[in-house]
Design an enzyme around this catalytic site. Sequence first.
Site, PDB file in Angstrom:
ATOM      1  N   LYS A  83       0.855  -1.192   0.000  1.00 38.67           N
ATOM      2  CA  LYS A  83       0.000   0.000   0.000  1.00 38.67           C
ATOM      3  C   LYS A  83       0.892   1.244   0.000  1.00 38.67           C
ATOM      4  CE  LYS A  83      -4.428   0.684   2.382  1.00 38.67           C
ATOM      5  NZ  LYS A  83      -5.062   0.624   3.707  1.00 38.67           N
TER       6      LYS A  83
HETATM    7  O1  G3P Z   1      -8.960   1.522   4.604  1.00 38.78           O
HETATM    8  C1  G3P Z   1      -8.765   2.812   5.065  1.00 38.78           C
HETATM    9  C2  G3P Z   1      -9.370   2.959   6.395  1.00 38.78           C
HETATM   10  O2  G3P Z   1      -8.640   2.234   7.321  1.00 38.78           O
HETATM   11  C3  G3P Z   1      -9.586   4.336   6.862  1.00 38.78           C
HETATM   12  O3  G3P Z   1     -10.725   4.292   7.610  1.00 38.78           O
HETATM   13  O4  G3P Z   1     -12.325   4.987   9.314  1.00 38.78           O
HETATM   14  O5  G3P Z   1      -9.895   5.609   9.529  1.00 38.78           O
HETATM   15  O6  G3P Z   1     -11.319   6.689   7.799  1.00 38.78           O
HETATM   16  P1  G3P Z   1     -11.073   5.458   8.606  1.00 38.78           P
END
Ligand code: G3P
Length: 214
Positions: A83
């Site tokens: 990633k």
């Molecule tokens: O896959 C990306 C994710 O981990 C981000 O999620 O909820 O931290 O915006 P969030």
Amino acid sequence: MKLFLDTANLAEIQEGAKMGILDGVTTNPTLLSREPGDPMENLKAICRTVEGPVSAEVIATDVEGMLKEAHQLSKLAENIVVKLPTTTEGLKACKQLTSEGIKVNMTLVFSPTQALLVAKAGATFVSPFVGRLDDVSSDGMNVVAQIIDIYNNYGFETEVLVASVRHPMHVVDAALMGADICTMPFKVFKQLIKHPLTDVGLEKFISDWKAAQQ
Ligand code: G3P
């Protein structure tokens, strides 16, 4: 649509895998830092638990550093996907790694222009962050729709991986739009199967059956 778990918690991944519908896992430095133990060993355990791709993110922000970390990560297991952040440096590293046959997931995507460049650089996956766009009063799913249209217009093979998912409606919208993958926290994954009418209906079937036996 493929369903991924967005977590580095092995117990959640094991439970998700047992449901028989888990297609992969995405992690990020925040998620990995929440788990005890060595992150590299944790990643290896995750890769053994899930049959599909497991995204592991680099920390470096320069091309050389990204490539070095990417090569280390890709040696952890066959199903590792590297990633990379969607920056100019990330784009250069993406082009290099994909030319070496290493799968790349371009993360922190917030616009269709970023997604266009990511596809041109040969990324395997593009990860638009829908929840974080919603958080700043933008329409995250609209960005996903634009990305899908653009990719369809030109036949790009990069798979659209909807990320930063916060609730089941993000999953529904992603599926309606024809997104390739949706990655979600375990809480949302479990919510997908739940419906109160299923629980009430099942309870009634069982109680009616038991009453008839007496
Ligand atoms: O896959 C990306 C994710 O981990 C981000 O999620 O909820 O931290 O915006 P969030």
